[in-house]
Design a protein around this motif. Sequence first.
Motif, short mmCIF file in Angstrom:
data_model
loop_
_atom_site.label_atom_id
_atom_site.label_comp_id
_atom_site.label_asym_id
_atom_site.label_seq_id
_atom_site.Cartn_x
_atom_site.Cartn_y
_atom_site.Cartn_z
N GLY A 31 37.48 33.76 37.89
CA GLY A 31 38.35 34.90 37.58
C GLY A 31 37.64 36.24 37.70
N LEU A 32 38.27 37.17 38.40
CA LEU A 32 37.79 38.55 38.47
C LEU A 32 38.65 39.38 37.53
CD1 LEU A 32 37.31 39.16 42.32
CD2 LEU A 32 35.53 38.86 40.63
N LEU A 33 38.06 39.90 36.46
CA LEU A 33 38.80 40.64 35.45
C LEU A 33 38.25 42.05 35.30
CD1 LEU A 33 38.87 37.90 32.64
CD2 LEU A 33 40.42 38.14 34.57
N GLY A 34 39.10 42.95 34.88
CA GLY A 34 38.66 44.31 34.62
C GLY A 34 39.84 45.24 34.46
N PRO A 35 39.63 46.41 33.86
CA PRO A 35 40.71 47.39 33.72
C PRO A 35 41.17 47.90 35.08
CG PRO A 35 38.82 47.95 32.33
CD PRO A 35 38.37 46.89 33.28
N ASN A 36 42.32 48.58 35.11
CA ASN A 36 42.74 49.24 36.35
C ASN A 36 41.64 50.21 36.79
OD1 ASN A 36 45.60 48.99 34.62
ND2 ASN A 36 45.70 48.34 36.74
N GLY A 37 41.31 50.17 38.08
CA GLY A 37 40.28 51.05 38.60
C GLY A 37 38.87 50.52 38.43
N MET A 48 34.29 36.89 35.59
CA MET A 48 33.43 38.06 35.75
C MET A 48 34.24 39.27 35.29
SD MET A 48 31.56 39.44 39.22
CE MET A 48 32.88 40.44 39.91
N ILE A 49 33.70 40.04 34.37
CA ILE A 49 34.38 41.24 33.87
C ILE A 49 33.62 42.46 34.36
CG2 ILE A 49 35.10 42.54 31.83
CD1 ILE A 49 35.36 39.88 30.36
N GLN A 50 34.31 43.34 35.08
CA GLN A 50 33.68 44.55 35.58
C GLN A 50 34.53 45.77 35.20
OE1 GLN A 50 34.88 43.01 39.90
NE2 GLN A 50 33.83 44.96 40.06
N ASP A 51 33.87 46.93 35.23
CA ASP A 51 34.56 48.18 34.93
C ASP A 51 33.86 49.29 35.67
OD1 ASP A 51 36.39 49.93 33.71
OD2 ASP A 51 34.98 50.40 32.10
N GLN A 52 34.63 50.16 36.31
CA GLN A 52 34.11 51.29 37.06
C GLN A 52 33.03 50.84 38.04
OE1 GLN A 52 33.00 53.84 33.80
NE2 GLN A 52 35.09 54.52 33.46
N GLY A 53 33.28 49.67 38.66
CA GLY A 53 32.39 49.16 39.71
C GLY A 53 31.18 48.41 39.22
N ARG A 54 30.97 48.35 37.89
CA ARG A 54 29.77 47.71 37.36
C ARG A 54 30.12 46.39 36.67
NH1 ARG A 54 25.67 51.15 37.88
NH2 ARG A 54 26.18 53.36 38.13
N LEU A 55 29.25 45.40 36.85
CA LEU A 55 29.46 44.08 36.25
C LEU A 55 29.00 44.13 34.79
CD1 LEU A 55 28.54 40.75 38.03
CD2 LEU A 55 28.40 41.00 35.57
N GLU A 79 41.09 40.02 23.03
CA GLU A 79 40.10 40.63 22.12
C GLU A 79 38.72 40.62 22.76
OE1 GLU A 79 38.08 39.71 17.75
OE2 GLU A 79 40.01 38.79 18.27
N VAL A 80 38.37 39.54 23.42
CA VAL A 80 37.06 39.42 24.09
C VAL A 80 36.95 40.48 25.19
CG1 VAL A 80 35.62 37.93 25.53
CG2 VAL A 80 36.84 36.96 23.58
N PHE A 81 37.99 40.59 26.01
CA PHE A 81 38.00 41.53 27.12
C PHE A 81 37.84 42.96 26.62
CE2 PHE A 81 40.33 44.50 29.81
CZ PHE A 81 39.83 44.23 31.07
N ILE A 82 38.64 43.35 25.65
CA ILE A 82 38.59 44.73 25.14
C ILE A 82 37.22 45.02 24.52
CG2 ILE A 82 39.53 46.26 23.36
CD1 ILE A 82 42.30 45.02 23.96
N THR A 83 36.65 44.06 23.80
CA THR A 83 35.33 44.23 23.20
C THR A 83 34.27 44.48 24.26
OG1 THR A 83 35.89 42.81 21.32
CG2 THR A 83 33.55 43.16 21.75
N ILE A 84 34.28 43.69 25.33
CA ILE A 84 33.28 43.82 26.40
C ILE A 84 33.40 45.16 27.10
CG2 ILE A 84 32.67 42.96 28.71
CD1 ILE A 84 33.16 40.13 27.61
N VAL A 85 34.64 45.55 27.45
CA VAL A 85 34.83 46.81 28.17
C VAL A 85 34.46 48.01 27.30
CG1 VAL A 85 36.54 48.31 29.28
CG2 VAL A 85 36.57 45.84 29.72
N GLU A 86 34.88 48.00 26.04
CA GLU A 86 34.56 49.13 25.16
C GLU A 86 33.06 49.21 24.90
OE1 GLU A 86 38.70 49.84 22.67
OE2 GLU A 86 37.15 48.55 21.76
#
Length: 592
Positions: free
Chosen positions: A377-383, A548-555, A577-584
């Motif tokens: 799975g490729l996960l991450g916020p929009n953008g 894999m969780i990424q945000d703003q191009g970074r893993l 909850e896991v996703f939001i914790t990792i991104v924040e």
Amino acid sequence: MNAQTDYIVKTENLTKVFPQKDGTSVTALAPLNIEVKKGVLSALIGPDGSGKTTLMRLMAGLMLPTEGRLTVLGKNVAEEPQAVQNELSYMPQKFGLYEDLSVEENMNLYADLHGIPQDIRPERFERLLNMTGLSPFTKRLAGKLSGGMKQKLGLACTLVRSPSLLLLDEPTVGVDPLSRRELWEILKSLVASDPISIFVNTSYMDEAEMCADVFVMNRGRVLMEGTPADIRALAKNLCFSVEPPETVPTRVLQSLLLDDSEHIIDAVPDGGRVHFITRGAEQSPVLDNFSLTAEAVPERLEDGFMLLMHKDLKENPDLSAPAVQSRDDKILKEQKRITSDAGLPVDIEVKNLVRKFGDFTAVANTSFSVHQGEIFGLLGPNGAGKTTTFRMLCGLLPATSGYLNVAGVDLSVSRTKAREKLGYVAQKFSLYGNLSVLENLRFFGGAYGLSGETLKKRINEVIDEFSLHGRENDAAESLPGGYKQRLSMAAALMHKPKILFLDEPTSGIDPLARRQFWRQITDLSAHGTTIIITTHFMEEAEYCDRIMIQDQGRLFAIGSPEGIRDELGLKHAPMNEVFITIVENGRKEEHK
């Protein structure tokens, strides 16, 4: 409140029938009798094709009922459609933003359309921009906004007129959990602070949980209206949770439980466990086979929803409804959890992958591998760079730098050769709408090099596999969302690809259709097909061997859902909850 003011919408034997070109007709709404309370947040939930969008368009005065009476804001919509439209705002699934205009220009355009005086715009715009978090982006073109920001801009444009009633048709489809949470905070604050009623159609059960009233629809009828607690109560004392053995994927245990229809009504992965609804006190033989004992857990709104769907299907059999069965139970039962040290061949290898667009870095130095038969799975916020990564993996976009090997082919040398071994299902329906189901399958089979008896045999196989019987001659554009998704899957698998890429394939699809979809994916994985998927339904990450969780191009994180939860100390926590914790946490580190 008196009888005139305690509801914002009332239907009396409301019916909508659509005549067809062949002389037949389709009943989108059977005689419907509901009242939507004034001044509250209400939700409309139901499977694809149940009539939800038709009902909302009728409420908005965009079409007239075939029979019956529809009263909105105290007015008969059939007699005074314009008067109704003057007092409400409607945000459809595809809201018409002008992508070559800025945020501010879009808002001014909608203010012009609604005749909002210039002198009150500054104060109203400031409030809406602050509320949606768009204040720093007023000069940015709408086309340059992320998916979540576009939805917020759509909401701001919808609210420039201060309506008495706000109709939202699936406003969070394709929006990541962080943006969804922010959007719903806005909706809740609107109801709390303004004299406004909000009626929202949603595919997310957690969003319906936040509403005061929920209407459950199926096949043009309302099966139940009540509070979230009322609907949850349908599943009282019927819900259980069980943790699978260490080597067994949750998706496999789920699929086996769903096959036990004598004892099990529904089952879904949840927090590293399998949450299921039982028909009675007797334990399923599936659990006995694994020497497992389930524990009772609180019921959820989704449990009540699934019970209503199954009850309605039993009382009113739908012969066109898919009956998805595992193709090979023996292979399914033998499938083990796929890990990085499982010794399986590597189907995708990525090293130091970078993609830049001018000065903008969309993907920054990413490395990972995916094994044969793995669901990744490729996960991450929009953008976040998910779609860019996805397109590079598919050979649709060249990398700026780094090494990328897919299906044994170095993509820097031969992207065309690699694509012969890939199947791809796009985020938006991308088949030929004016062609029938059969014509689409013939076309894509031919494009993949199939012909004659081989093509005919394969078409029959996928029609059977994806329950498309009876729909062969239907135009693809006329299919309900769930059927469109199945046709997209069938077309992508015509040539039996080694690797299947799925770009948000369940976006906007109800829980029932998602269960059926994931049973098919589970079977494909058990037979050795490698699956790469992007999704905004975080519970779907539970089906993946690794994410894999990424945000703003970074893993930010990579590993199994269980491993990532354990690292965070969030064992059995919902993946949202896991996703939001990792991104924040990742964003905090970036800004240090």
